[in-house]
Every structure is written in C-alpha cells, then in structure tokens.
Design a protein around this motif. Structure first.
Motif, PDB file in Angstrom:
ATOM      1  N   LYS A 121       8.941  34.353 -29.076  1.00  0.00           N
ATOM      2  CA  LYS A 121      10.292  34.703 -28.729  1.00  0.00           C
ATOM      3  C   LYS A 121      10.879  34.047 -27.729  1.00  0.00           C
ATOM      4  CE  LYS A 121       9.124  39.124 -28.380  1.00  0.00           C
ATOM      5  NZ  LYS A 121       8.927  40.525 -28.036  1.00  0.00           N
ATOM      6  N   PRO A 122      12.357  34.017 -27.941  1.00  0.00           N
ATOM      7  CA  PRO A 122      13.141  33.146 -26.783  1.00  0.00           C
ATOM      8  C   PRO A 122      12.904  33.743 -25.496  1.00  0.00           C
ATOM      9  CG  PRO A 122      14.570  33.701 -28.646  1.00  0.00           C
ATOM     10  CD  PRO A 122      13.318  34.463 -28.850  1.00  0.00           C
ATOM     11  N   GLY A 123      12.634  34.683 -25.305  1.00  0.00           N
ATOM     12  CA  GLY A 123      12.487  35.446 -23.889  1.00  0.00           C
ATOM     13  C   GLY A 123      11.319  35.034 -23.400  1.00  0.00           C
ATOM     14  N   ASP A 124      10.131  34.909 -24.308  1.00  0.00           N
ATOM     15  CA  ASP A 124       8.854  34.761 -23.772  1.00  0.00           C
ATOM     16  C   ASP A 124       8.798  33.068 -23.640  1.00  0.00           C
ATOM     17  OD1 ASP A 124       7.894  37.282 -24.079  1.00  0.00           O
ATOM     18  OD2 ASP A 124       7.064  36.965 -26.238  1.00  0.00           O
ATOM     19  N   LYS A 125       9.560  32.488 -24.267  1.00  0.00           N
ATOM     20  CA  LYS A 125       9.542  31.016 -24.090  1.00  0.00           C
ATOM     21  C   LYS A 125      10.233  30.621 -22.907  1.00  0.00           C
ATOM     22  CE  LYS A 125      10.641  28.668 -27.710  1.00  0.00           C
ATOM     23  NZ  LYS A 125      11.314  27.829 -28.787  1.00  0.00           N
ATOM     24  N   LEU A 126      11.192  31.327 -22.175  1.00  0.00           N
ATOM     25  CA  LEU A 126      11.869  30.951 -21.059  1.00  0.00           C
ATOM     26  C   LEU A 126      11.385  31.687 -19.978  1.00  0.00           C
ATOM     27  CD1 LEU A 126      14.712  30.467 -19.610  1.00  0.00           C
ATOM     28  CD2 LEU A 126      15.243  32.762 -19.970  1.00  0.00           C
ATOM     29  N   ARG A 127      10.374  32.814 -20.052  1.00  0.00           N
ATOM     30  CA  ARG A 127       9.387  33.325 -19.087  1.00  0.00           C
ATOM     31  C   ARG A 127       8.371  32.092 -18.554  1.00  0.00           C
ATOM     32  NH1 ARG A 127       8.463  37.831 -21.567  1.00  0.00           N
ATOM     33  NH2 ARG A 127      10.587  38.637 -21.268  1.00  0.00           N
ATOM     34  N   ALA A 128       7.599  31.746 -19.782  1.00  0.00           N
ATOM     35  CA  ALA A 128       6.745  30.619 -19.569  1.00  0.00           C
ATOM     36  C   ALA A 128       7.416  29.154 -19.097  1.00  0.00           C
ATOM     37  CB  ALA A 128       6.082  30.143 -21.181  1.00  0.00           C
ATOM     38  N   LYS A 129       8.404  28.983 -19.203  1.00  0.00           N
ATOM     39  CA  LYS A 129       9.106  27.838 -18.702  1.00  0.00           C
ATOM     40  C   LYS A 129       9.426  27.859 -17.286  1.00  0.00           C
ATOM     41  CE  LYS A 129      13.065  24.756 -19.823  1.00  0.00           C
ATOM     42  NZ  LYS A 129      14.277  24.816 -20.311  1.00  0.00           N
ATOM     43  N   ARG A 130       9.721  29.191 -16.994  1.00  0.00           N
ATOM     44  CA  ARG A 130      10.159  29.352 -15.588  1.00  0.00           C
ATOM     45  C   ARG A 130       8.724  29.549 -14.702  1.00  0.00           C
ATOM     46  NH1 ARG A 130      14.421  34.230 -15.899  1.00  0.00           N
ATOM     47  NH2 ARG A 130      16.178  32.933 -16.286  1.00  0.00           N
ATOM     48  N   ALA A 131       7.644  30.028 -15.350  1.00  0.00           N
ATOM     49  CA  ALA A 131       6.405  30.076 -14.709  1.00  0.00           C
ATOM     50  C   ALA A 131       5.670  28.652 -14.440  1.00  0.00           C
ATOM     51  CB  ALA A 131       5.222  30.878 -15.665  1.00  0.00           C
ATOM     52  N   ALA A 132       6.096  27.957 -15.538  1.00  0.00           N
ATOM     53  CA  ALA A 132       5.417  26.560 -15.269  1.00  0.00           C
ATOM     54  C   ALA A 132       6.233  25.776 -14.259  1.00  0.00           C
ATOM     55  CB  ALA A 132       5.768  25.842 -16.704  1.00  0.00           C
ATOM     56  N   ALA A 133       7.443  25.987 -14.047  1.00  0.00           N
ATOM     57  CA  ALA A 133       8.306  25.551 -12.981  1.00  0.00           C
ATOM     58  C   ALA A 133       7.675  26.038 -11.676  1.00  0.00           C
ATOM     59  CB  ALA A 133       9.745  25.816 -13.021  1.00  0.00           C
ATOM     60  N   ARG A 134       7.607  27.085 -11.676  1.00  0.00           N
ATOM     61  CA  ARG A 134       7.031  27.945 -10.367  1.00  0.00           C
ATOM     62  C   ARG A 134       5.659  27.154  -9.911  1.00  0.00           C
ATOM     63  NH1 ARG A 134       8.701  32.792 -12.279  1.00  0.00           N
ATOM     64  NH2 ARG A 134       6.831  33.109 -13.128  1.00  0.00           N
ATOM     65  N   LYS A 135       4.846  26.728 -11.171  1.00  0.00           N
ATOM     66  CA  LYS A 135       3.388  26.240 -10.907  1.00  0.00           C
ATOM     67  C   LYS A 135       3.695  24.848 -10.159  1.00  0.00           C
ATOM     68  CE  LYS A 135      -0.827  25.623 -13.082  1.00  0.00           C
ATOM     69  NZ  LYS A 135      -1.479  25.833 -14.201  1.00  0.00           N
ATOM     70  N   ARG A 136       4.572  24.129 -10.918  1.00  0.00           N
ATOM     71  CA  ARG A 136       4.838  22.656 -10.468  1.00  0.00           C
ATOM     72  C   ARG A 136       5.138  22.631  -8.885  1.00  0.00           C
ATOM     73  NH1 ARG A 136       7.116  22.012 -15.622  1.00  0.00           N
ATOM     74  NH2 ARG A 136       9.192  22.328 -14.519  1.00  0.00           N
ATOM     75  N   ALA A 137       6.230  23.521  -8.834  1.00  0.00           N
ATOM     76  CA  ALA A 137       6.884  23.482  -7.217  1.00  0.00           C
ATOM     77  C   ALA A 137       5.885  24.065  -6.232  1.00  0.00           C
ATOM     78  CB  ALA A 137       7.954  24.700  -7.270  1.00  0.00           C
ATOM     79  N   ARG A 138       4.791  24.796  -6.665  1.00  0.00           N
ATOM     80  CA  ARG A 138       3.862  25.254  -5.745  1.00  0.00           C
ATOM     81  C   ARG A 138       2.679  24.119  -5.668  1.00  0.00           C
ATOM     82  NH1 ARG A 138       2.873  30.711  -7.790  1.00  0.00           N
ATOM     83  NH2 ARG A 138       1.783  29.522  -9.475  1.00  0.00           N
ATOM     84  N   LYS A 139       2.577  23.235  -6.683  1.00  0.00           N
ATOM     85  CA  LYS A 139       1.647  22.321  -6.549  1.00  0.00           C
ATOM     86  C   LYS A 139       2.201  21.123  -5.766  1.00  0.00           C
ATOM     87  CE  LYS A 139      -0.897  20.735 -10.257  1.00  0.00           C
ATOM     88  NZ  LYS A 139      -1.208  20.217 -11.706  1.00  0.00           N
ATOM     89  N   ARG A 140       3.559  20.746  -5.949  1.00  0.00           N
ATOM     90  CA  ARG A 140       4.290  19.834  -5.186  1.00  0.00           C
ATOM     91  C   ARG A 140       4.018  20.351  -3.626  1.00  0.00           C
ATOM     92  NH1 ARG A 140       9.282  20.071  -7.740  1.00  0.00           N
ATOM     93  NH2 ARG A 140       8.534  19.638  -9.941  1.00  0.00           N
ATOM     94  N   ARG A 141       4.590  21.281  -3.317  1.00  0.00           N
ATOM     95  CA  ARG A 141       4.250  21.913  -1.844  1.00  0.00           C
ATOM     96  C   ARG A 141       3.075  21.715  -1.229  1.00  0.00           C
ATOM     97  NH1 ARG A 141       5.760  27.471  -2.495  1.00  0.00           N
ATOM     98  NH2 ARG A 141       6.931  27.156  -4.284  1.00  0.00           N
ATOM     99  N   ARG A 142       2.156  22.004  -2.036  1.00  0.00           N
ATOM    100  CA  ARG A 142       0.716  21.886  -1.601  1.00  0.00           C
ATOM    101  C   ARG A 142       0.415  20.378  -1.334  1.00  0.00           C
ATOM    102  NH1 ARG A 142      -3.100  23.621  -5.703  1.00  0.00           N
ATOM    103  NH2 ARG A 142      -1.183  24.990  -6.760  1.00  0.00           N
ATOM    104  N   ARG A 143       0.943  19.280  -2.230  1.00  0.00           N
ATOM    105  CA  ARG A 143       0.696  17.762  -1.898  1.00  0.00           C
ATOM    106  C   ARG A 143       1.277  17.427  -0.622  1.00  0.00           C
ATOM    107  NH1 ARG A 143       1.921  15.647  -7.632  1.00  0.00           N
ATOM    108  NH2 ARG A 143       0.266  17.089  -8.991  1.00  0.00           N
ATOM    109  N   THR A 144       2.627  18.064  -0.492  1.00  0.00           N
ATOM    110  CA  THR A 144       3.186  17.463   0.697  1.00  0.00           C
ATOM    111  C   THR A 144       2.713  17.715   1.834  1.00  0.00           C
ATOM    112  OG1 THR A 144       4.849  19.260   0.525  1.00  0.00           O
ATOM    113  CG2 THR A 144       5.424  17.170  -0.699  1.00  0.00           C
ATOM    114  N   ARG A 145       1.935  18.842   2.033  1.00  0.00           N
ATOM    115  CA  ARG A 145       1.302  19.326   3.316  1.00  0.00           C
ATOM    116  C   ARG A 145       0.411  18.295   3.974  1.00  0.00           C
ATOM    117  NH1 ARG A 145       0.501  25.873   2.422  1.00  0.00           N
ATOM    118  NH2 ARG A 145       2.469  26.045   2.056  1.00  0.00           N
TER     119      ARG A 145
END
Length: 64
Positions: A40-64
């Motif tokens: 469903k489009p809502g589930d797809k959007l939710r997964a996309k946002r979750a992946a973006a959060r995960k990438r941002a968290r990963k980037r923050r961990r690398r920069t420290r």
C-alpha cells in the motif's frame, strides 16, 4: 533481460557464473521481489521514511 551466449569451448559452470553475475548486476532479483506482492502507498512511504532515518543515524555514527 539477462542473456549470455555460451562461447565455444566454455564450460557450463563458467557460463552459469557469468549469467549469475549479469543477473545480479541488472538487479533482476530485487525487481522480482519488489513486484511479487502489493504494498500500500502508506506502507511504502513509512518504509521509505524508516530507511531515511536509518541512513541518517548511520551517517551520524560515522562522523563521531
């Protein structure tokens, strides 16, 4: 569509290895899995946002 031509004197094992590499390079398996069921489009959007959060968290961990 991944297609290879078996060369003269080439073993089946080598040709199969070349075919598998081509399939992987063209992301055919990923595409099949993506189209194997409806999301469903809502589930797809939710997964996309979750992946973006995960990438941002990963980037923050690398920069420290």
């Amino acid at each position: 569509m991944a297609e290879i031509v078996v060369q003269e004197g080439e073993t089946i094992d080598v040709a199969l290895r070349r075919f598998k590499r081509r399939v992987q390079a063209e992301d055919i398996i990923k595409e099949i899995k993506r189209h194997s069921f409806y999301v469903k489009p809502g589930d797809k959007l939710r997964a996309k946002r979750a992946a973006a959060r995960k990438r941002a968290r990963k980037r923050r961990r690398r920069t420290r």
